[in-house]
Design an enzyme around this catalytic site. Structure first.
Site, PDB file in Angstrom:
ATOM      1  N   LYS A  22      28.128  90.280  41.975  1.00 23.65           N
ATOM      2  CA  LYS A  22      27.817  90.634  40.580  1.00 23.65           C
ATOM      3  C   LYS A  22      26.500  90.006  40.129  1.00 23.65           C
ATOM      4  O   LYS A  22      25.655  90.679  39.551  1.00 23.65           O
ATOM      5  CB  LYS A  22      28.961  90.160  39.675  1.00 23.65           C
ATOM      6  CG  LYS A  22      28.631  90.149  38.199  1.00 23.65           C
ATOM      7  CD  LYS A  22      29.776  89.638  37.370  1.00 23.65           C
ATOM      8  CE  LYS A  22      29.840  88.156  37.157  1.00 23.65           C
ATOM      9  NZ  LYS A  22      28.928  87.586  36.149  1.00 23.65           N
ATOM     10  N   ASN A  23      26.351  88.704  40.382  1.00 24.47           N
ATOM     11  CA  ASN A  23      25.204  87.994  39.808  1.00 24.47           C
ATOM     12  C   ASN A  23      23.891  88.277  40.535  1.00 24.47           C
ATOM     13  O   ASN A  23      22.826  87.868  40.066  1.00 24.47           O
ATOM     14  CB  ASN A  23      25.487  86.491  39.732  1.00 24.47           C
ATOM     15  CG  ASN A  23      26.538  86.193  38.673  1.00 24.47           C
ATOM     16  OD1 ASN A  23      26.847  87.058  37.846  1.00 24.47           O
ATOM     17  ND2 ASN A  23      27.104  85.003  38.710  1.00 24.47           N
ATOM     18  N   CYS A 116      29.208  82.524  23.872  1.00 28.89           N
ATOM     19  CA  CYS A 116      29.994  82.740  25.068  1.00 28.89           C
ATOM     20  C   CYS A 116      31.046  81.649  25.131  1.00 28.89           C
ATOM     21  O   CYS A 116      30.764  80.499  24.782  1.00 28.89           O
ATOM     22  CB  CYS A 116      29.055  82.666  26.259  1.00 28.89           C
ATOM     23  SG  CYS A 116      29.876  82.681  27.821  1.00 28.89           S
ATOM     24  N   ARG A 121      24.743  79.114  25.580  1.00 27.41           N
ATOM     25  CA  ARG A 121      23.946  79.708  26.659  1.00 27.41           C
ATOM     26  C   ARG A 121      22.539  79.973  26.117  1.00 27.41           C
ATOM     27  O   ARG A 121      22.160  81.110  25.830  1.00 27.41           O
ATOM     28  CB  ARG A 121      24.579  81.036  27.149  1.00 27.41           C
ATOM     29  CG  ARG A 121      26.077  80.990  27.460  1.00 27.41           C
ATOM     30  CD  ARG A 121      26.406  80.529  28.851  1.00 27.41           C
ATOM     31  NE  ARG A 121      25.867  81.308  29.932  1.00 27.41           N
ATOM     32  CZ  ARG A 121      26.504  82.272  30.583  1.00 27.41           C
ATOM     33  NH1 ARG A 121      27.712  82.631  30.206  1.00 27.41           N
ATOM     34  NH2 ARG A 121      25.936  82.890  31.612  1.00 27.41           N
ATOM     35  N   ASP A 308      30.768  78.404  39.145  1.00 25.18           N
ATOM     36  CA  ASP A 308      31.612  79.604  39.136  1.00 25.18           C
ATOM     37  C   ASP A 308      32.824  79.480  40.060  1.00 25.18           C
ATOM     38  O   ASP A 308      33.661  80.385  40.114  1.00 25.18           O
ATOM     39  CB  ASP A 308      30.784  80.852  39.488  1.00 25.18           C
ATOM     40  CG  ASP A 308      29.750  81.157  38.422  1.00 25.18           C
ATOM     41  OD1 ASP A 308      29.906  80.676  37.292  1.00 25.18           O
ATOM     42  OD2 ASP A 308      28.775  81.875  38.723  1.00 25.18           O
ATOM     43  N   ARG A 400      35.376  92.204  34.678  1.00 20.84           N
ATOM     44  CA  ARG A 400      33.907  92.110  34.581  1.00 20.84           C
ATOM     45  C   ARG A 400      33.304  91.701  35.920  1.00 20.84           C
ATOM     46  O   ARG A 400      32.170  92.054  36.209  1.00 20.84           O
ATOM     47  CB  ARG A 400      33.512  91.070  33.529  1.00 20.84           C
ATOM     48  CG  ARG A 400      33.902  91.464  32.131  1.00 20.84           C
ATOM     49  CD  ARG A 400      33.327  90.495  31.159  1.00 20.84           C
ATOM     50  NE  ARG A 400      31.919  90.287  31.470  1.00 20.84           N
ATOM     51  CZ  ARG A 400      31.188  89.268  31.054  1.00 20.84           C
ATOM     52  NH1 ARG A 400      31.738  88.347  30.319  1.00 20.84           N
ATOM     53  NH2 ARG A 400      29.926  89.170  31.371  1.00 20.84           N
TER      54      ARG A 400
HETATM   55  N1  EPU Z   1      19.921  76.684  30.186  1.00 21.80           N
HETATM   56  C1  EPU Z   1      19.104  76.190  29.187  1.00 21.80           C
HETATM   57  N2  EPU Z   1      18.116  77.006  28.725  1.00 21.80           N
HETATM   58  C2  EPU Z   1      17.916  78.263  29.206  1.00 21.80           C
HETATM   59  C3  EPU Z   1      18.742  78.746  30.228  1.00 21.80           C
HETATM   60  C4  EPU Z   1      19.766  77.924  30.696  1.00 21.80           C
HETATM   61  O1  EPU Z   1      19.265  75.074  28.744  1.00 21.80           O
HETATM   62  O2  EPU Z   1      16.996  78.927  28.734  1.00 21.80           O
HETATM   63  C5  EPU Z   1      21.000  75.820  30.706  1.00 21.80           C
HETATM   64  C6  EPU Z   1      22.374  76.414  30.488  1.00 21.80           C
HETATM   65  O3  EPU Z   1      22.899  76.073  29.219  1.00 21.80           O
HETATM   66  C7  EPU Z   1      23.169  75.808  31.614  1.00 21.80           C
HETATM   67  C8  EPU Z   1      22.141  75.722  32.722  1.00 21.80           C
HETATM   68  O4  EPU Z   1      20.873  75.766  32.100  1.00 21.80           O
HETATM   69  O5  EPU Z   1      23.581  74.521  31.275  1.00 21.80           O
HETATM   70  C9  EPU Z   1      22.214  76.791  33.776  1.00 21.80           C
HETATM   71  O6  EPU Z   1      22.253  78.083  33.165  1.00 21.80           O
HETATM   72  P1  EPU Z   1      21.675  79.364  33.885  1.00 21.80           P
HETATM   73  O7  EPU Z   1      20.560  79.895  33.083  1.00 21.80           O
HETATM   74  O8  EPU Z   1      21.410  79.056  35.321  1.00 21.80           O
HETATM   75  O9  EPU Z   1      22.901  80.362  33.780  1.00 21.80           O
HETATM   76  P2  EPU Z   1      22.798  81.921  33.625  1.00 21.80           P
HETATM   77  O10 EPU Z   1      21.621  82.404  34.364  1.00 21.80           O
HETATM   78  O11 EPU Z   1      22.952  82.293  32.206  1.00 21.80           O
HETATM   79  C10 EPU Z   1      24.119  82.507  35.791  1.00 21.80           C
HETATM   80  C11 EPU Z   1      25.336  83.280  36.144  1.00 21.80           C
HETATM   81  C12 EPU Z   1      26.559  82.517  35.668  1.00 21.80           C
HETATM   82  C13 EPU Z   1      26.574  81.162  36.353  1.00 21.80           C
HETATM   83  C14 EPU Z   1      25.265  80.416  36.060  1.00 21.80           C
HETATM   84  C15 EPU Z   1      25.134  79.097  36.790  1.00 21.80           C
HETATM   85  C16 EPU Z   1      24.550  85.542  36.061  1.00 21.80           C
HETATM   86  C17 EPU Z   1      24.569  86.869  35.414  1.00 21.80           C
HETATM   87  N3  EPU Z   1      25.279  84.587  35.500  1.00 21.80           N
HETATM   88  O12 EPU Z   1      24.105  82.367  34.374  1.00 21.80           O
HETATM   89  O13 EPU Z   1      27.677  83.270  36.103  1.00 21.80           O
HETATM   90  O14 EPU Z   1      27.650  80.407  35.909  1.00 21.80           O
HETATM   91  O15 EPU Z   1      24.145  81.233  36.441  1.00 21.80           O
HETATM   92  O16 EPU Z   1      25.195  79.287  38.151  1.00 21.80           O
HETATM   93  O17 EPU Z   1      23.908  85.370  37.081  1.00 21.80           O
HETATM   94  C18 EPU Z   1      29.932  83.953  36.134  1.00 21.80           C
HETATM   95  O18 EPU Z   1      29.629  84.745  37.027  1.00 21.80           O
HETATM   96  O19 EPU Z   1      31.123  83.700  35.805  1.00 21.80           O
HETATM   97  C19 EPU Z   1      28.858  83.290  35.396  1.00 21.80           C
HETATM   98  C20 EPU Z   1      29.041  82.727  34.207  1.00 21.80           C
END
Ligand code: EPU
Length: 431
Positions: A22-23, A116, A121, A308, A400
């Site tokens: 998915k990701n 969320c 997020r 995850d 999802r």
């Molecule tokens: N963060 C910030 N600022 C930002 C972006 C992120 O502070 O601008 C922080 C977040 O709050 C968090 C950390 O950085 O503490 C990591 O967040 P990240 O941006 O890596 O998460 P994401 O890209 O929003 C993806 C996956 C998530 C998975 C996370 C971490 C997708 C679509 N989603 O989210 O997947 O948990 O990376 O590996 O790729 C899931 O599949 O259940 C899921 C939530």
């Protein structure tokens, strides 16, 4: 609404095949907007999140055809730069449309996804990265407005308090592939799904060096072209099935997954004493006697232990003798499954960002509520190890991110049925 009824305490046995990640699929679908040529994607999982993303792509102007299951042909000849709230609110990952729109159209208006359940997020790092690419970014009326008419490559440090960002890296890489000049991205996420996106972009003609490392060098191209690409397997789905085998002391061969994608996870299971056989493209869990050992887990960006798979290993640790401590460093509030596991008899206390699990509980079936995707998986895993019947509500969260999950579990002997909430026995509803 759909619910699951699970009859637990049955050892699982057989083979199960992992689907596309998915990701990886979500940013890769967004990346199809980077060219006006046709992109053919294979191994696209059939998930509600994919349907949301395809709906947004169509809204933006792309043609989407599914010639056969798992394959999508996407042609984004003429597209608009606006992703509206009605569509974006359904899925947080739609924020990764920003990069491709900025890159291709030099402007974007993307609604900011809402809150969320797993915690805040933020998207500040995405915005910081775009600004470093010389874009003008303004947030108003719930939208990120980007003017990228003067976009150009440059040095960017993309780390935040928790380290790297997965979709943030995806966004900035996609924004940079068509930007004039060279972008040097430090603290890039190294998750296999980010690597998969970069490999797909390279197939489209992008120039990216350092793929898989925290330092990426991207030299902007004038144009990208179409390609055919097969999406990587879902390591989180694979990990969930491995735990399903372990929780039921079953004999489960999880196929279509390279063990190297699950390094930190497999290391913890080995420490717990779970017998496993690793092949080039499969992981087999075999039955064991006695108890597994408790483990301490800290979630971290890749190659650390993945957040995850945090809820799932927590479910497993309810079955081992001794104390386990699971610390969540990515989403410190990602413990919504814990009160539900407690209803099934688990002994868990939350101390700040850690769950302290006193194992070897005899879980018993109950009526429980899924709060998010991975929490749903943890509840199903606990139900598989429980005595009696578990009814799990709000399983749309699971849909999802897990393709045909209950069907796959059924093929390895799980007693799990998808029913309607109207089927929940009245006496249970009194509680
Ligand atoms: N963060 C910030 N600022 C930002 C972006 C992120 O502070 O601008 C922080 C977040 O709050 C968090 C950390 O950085 O503490 C990591 O967040 P990240 O941006 O890596 O998460 P994401 O890209 O929003 C993806 C996956 C998530 C998975 C996370 C971490 C997708 C679509 N989603 O989210 O997947 O948990 O990376 O590996 O790729 C899931 O599949 O259940 C899921 C939530």
């Amino acid at each position: 609404m759909d619910v699951f009824k699970v009859n637990g305490n049955v050892p699982l046995k057989g083979e199960v095949h992992v689907g596309g990640a998915k990701n990886a699929a979500l940013p890769i679908l967004a990346a199809t907007l980077l060219t006006e040529e046709k992109v053919v994607l294979r191994n696209v999982p059939d998930l509600s999140d994919m349907r949301f993303m395809l709906e947004i792509l169509r809204h933006i102007g792309a043609d989407t055809i599914q010639p056969e299951p798992g394959v999508w042909e996407i042609t984004a000849k003429e597209i608009t730069h606006i992703a509206p709230y009605e569509l974006v609110r359904k899925m947080r990952a739609s924020v990764c449309l920003l990069g491709p729109l900025v890159s291709r159209l030099r402007k974007a208006e993307v609604s900011i996804p809402g809150g969320c359940v797993i915690g805040p997020r933020p998207i500040d790092l995405h915005i910081k990265g775009l600004k470093k690419l010389n874009c003008k970014v303004d947030i108003s009326n719930g939208y990120v407005h980007v003017d990228a008419s003067d976009i150009k490559g440059g040095p960017i440090f993309l780390g935040g308090r928790s380290g790297s960002t997965v979709t943030g890296t995806a966004n900035i890489v996609m924004a940079a592939v068509l930007a004039p000049g060279t972008t040097r991205l430090e603290c890039a996420a190294c998750e296999p799904e980010v690597v998969d996106l970069c490999e797909m972009l390279v197939k489209m003609g992008a120039q990216i060096e350092g793929v898989g490392s925290p330092e990426l060098t991207i030299t902007g191209r004038e144009k990208l072209h179409g390609c055919e690409y097969s999406i990587i397997s879902d390591r989180i789905e694979a990990g969930t099935f491995i735990i399903a085998g372990a929780m039921t002391r079953g004999d489960v061969n999880v196929k279509g997954i390279a063990p190297k994608l699950l390094g930190a996870f497999l290391d913890k299971l080995e420490e717990a004493g779970l017998p496993m056989e690793l092949g080039a493209d499969n992981i087999r869990v075999t039955p064991y006697k006695g108890s597994l050992k408790p483990v301490d887990v800290i979630t971290l960006p890749h190659p650390g232990y993945p957040t995850d798979l945090q809820a799932q290993i927590g479910a497993l640790m309810t079955q081992t003798e001794g104390l386990s401590i699971i610390t969540e460093r990515i989403y410190p509030h990602r413990f919504m499954h814990v009160p539900e596991l407690q209803r099934m008899g688990a002994e868990i206390s939350i101390e700040g960002p850690s769950a302290i699990i006193k194992g070897a509980s005899q879980l018993s079936g109950a009526q429980v509520m899924a709060s998010d995707l991975r929490a749903s998986a943890a509840l199903i895993l606990a139900a598989l190890a429980s005595k009696g019947e578990t009814w799990i509500q709000r399983i749309y969260h699971l849909d999802r991110g897990y393709e045909r999950f209950e069907k796959k579990l059924t093929t390895i002997g799980a007693q799990i049925e998808r029913l309607s909430d109207k089927d929940i026995p009245k006496e249970l509803l009194q509680y």
